[in-house]
Design an enzyme around this catalytic site. Sequence first.
Site, short mmCIF file in Angstrom:
data_model
loop_
_atom_site.label_atom_id
_atom_site.label_comp_id
_atom_site.label_asym_id
_atom_site.label_seq_id
_atom_site.Cartn_x
_atom_site.Cartn_y
_atom_site.Cartn_z
N GLY A 210 113.79 107.03 143.84
CA GLY A 210 114.57 107.81 142.89
C GLY A 210 114.57 109.27 143.28
O GLY A 210 114.26 109.60 144.43
N ASN A 211 114.91 110.15 142.37
CA ASN A 211 114.85 111.59 142.66
C ASN A 211 114.53 112.34 141.37
O ASN A 211 114.39 111.75 140.31
CB ASN A 211 116.17 112.06 143.29
CG ASN A 211 117.35 111.76 142.40
OD1 ASN A 211 117.44 112.27 141.29
ND2 ASN A 211 118.26 110.89 142.87
N HIS A 212 114.42 113.67 141.50
CA HIS A 212 113.93 114.48 140.36
C HIS A 212 115.01 114.87 139.36
O HIS A 212 114.75 115.68 138.48
CB HIS A 212 113.28 115.76 140.89
CG HIS A 212 112.01 115.51 141.63
ND1 HIS A 212 110.94 114.89 141.05
CD2 HIS A 212 111.65 115.79 142.91
CE1 HIS A 212 109.96 114.82 141.93
NE2 HIS A 212 110.37 115.33 143.07
#
Length: 400
Positions: A210-212
Site C-alpha cells: 500500500g502507500n501512505h
Amino acid sequence: MSVSGKKILIAVSGGIAAYKIHFLIRDFVKKGAEVQVIMTPDAEKFVTKLSLSTLSKKPVYTDFYGDNGTWNSHVELALWADVIIVAPCTSNTLSKMVHGTCDNLLIATYMSAKCPVFIAPAMDLDMYQHPSTKKNLELAESYGHYIIPAESGELASGLIGQGRMAEPETIVKKIEEFFNSTQHKTLEGKTILITAGPTYEAIDPVRFIGNHSSGKMGFSLAEEAAKRGAKVILISGPSAEKTNIQNIEIHRVTSAKEMLEEVFQFYENVDVAIASAAVADYAPKEVAKEKIKKNDDNLTIELIKNPDILKTMGEKKNHQFLVGFALETQNEEENAKGKLEKKNLDMIVLNSLRDEGAGFKNDTNKIKIFTKTEKTEFDLKSKDEVAKDIFNFIENQLLK
Ligand code: C5P
C-alpha cells in the site's frame, strides 16, 4: 458573503465564555441579520437578559413560561431560525443535546429544529479532552451538526490549552461561509466522480502493498463539490476519513482492480471525474491463500502492473471533464505535463513532495494546476481551501 436578512438563533449555555456572545450578536446585527437569543437558566448567572436583548433588539428567553401567563413556544422558535448556534456550548448542554435530555427551553428548541446547527464548545482543558466530550462531539457531527472547535490559550481556570470558545469573528466567518456556499450552488445538476485514498494490494490473507495516502484531499474535494450542489460519487480506497455531508455517495474499495470496476459503474454518466487516489502501480501476481511463512532469508514476490484507472478514463472520455493528480519528487512540472498529455486529461493538479506541507497525510497541500495552455500556482493551504481553489478553477474551465 452575507448573513443579511438571515434569522440566527443563538443558544447560550452557562459558561464564562458567554460574555463573548455580546460581540457575536453585535456583529450579526451590524451585518443585517435578525438575532434571537435563548439561554439555559445557568447562563443567566454569567450574562444578563437585559444586555443580550438590548443588543439583539428582541426579548431573550430562558424558560417555557413567560411573564403574565404567556408561553414561549420552542417549536415556533426552532422553525423561525435559518440557523442555530449553540455558543458557548458547555459539556452539560452538549451531552443533553446528543442524548435528548430535554429539560429546558434551549434543548427543546434544539430538538424541534430542522435548520443547520453549529456548536461552539467551551470548556476547561481536561473536560474538553475527556473521552465523553470527544464522543459527544462525534455524535453531534454524526447528526450532521457543524462543530466550531475550541481554540487554545489561557483558560478561565488559569490552565493553558484547548478549550476556549472560538472567537466571535471565527464563528461569524463560519456562518458566512455556510450561507455563501448554500447560496451559490454553482455545481447544481452536475455529477462528479472522485477517487480517493490509497489502494491495498493483497500479498496473502494478512499482508498487502500500500502507500501512505490518507484520502484527505479526495474527501475535501468531495465535500466541497457537495457543498456547491453537485451529486458526488466518492470511490475511496482504505481510508480513515469519514463524511456526513448529504449528496455524497461513498463506495469503499480495497484494490486498484476493485476501484477500476467501481469507477466504470458510473463514469459514463458523470460530468467531471477527478482521480485523486494514490493507486498502487503494481500488485502481487498471485495472492497466497495462506499466510506466507518466514522460512528463507529472502522472499521474492512477483508484481504485475495494475490497471491505470485514470488512463482508461482518458481513453473512454467523451463529454467528461477529466482531472488527474500528480505527486512527484523530481522533474515535477515536466512529469505532470507528460501525464496530462498521455492520459488525455483536461487538467492536472501537481503536488511535490519536495514542498513542505504538501502531499500525503498532511492537512495542508501546495499545488500547481496545469491545463494544455495554462499554469497556475497556489500557496500552501489547508486541504479544504485547496479543494475550493480546485473547484473554482474547474468551474472556470467548464464555462469556457
Ligand atoms: O502515473 P501516475 O500514477 O503518477 O498518475 C497519477 C494520476 O493517475 C492520479 O490522478 C492517480 O489517481 C491516477 N492513477 C490511476 N490509476 C493508477 C495509477 C494512477 O487512476 N493505476
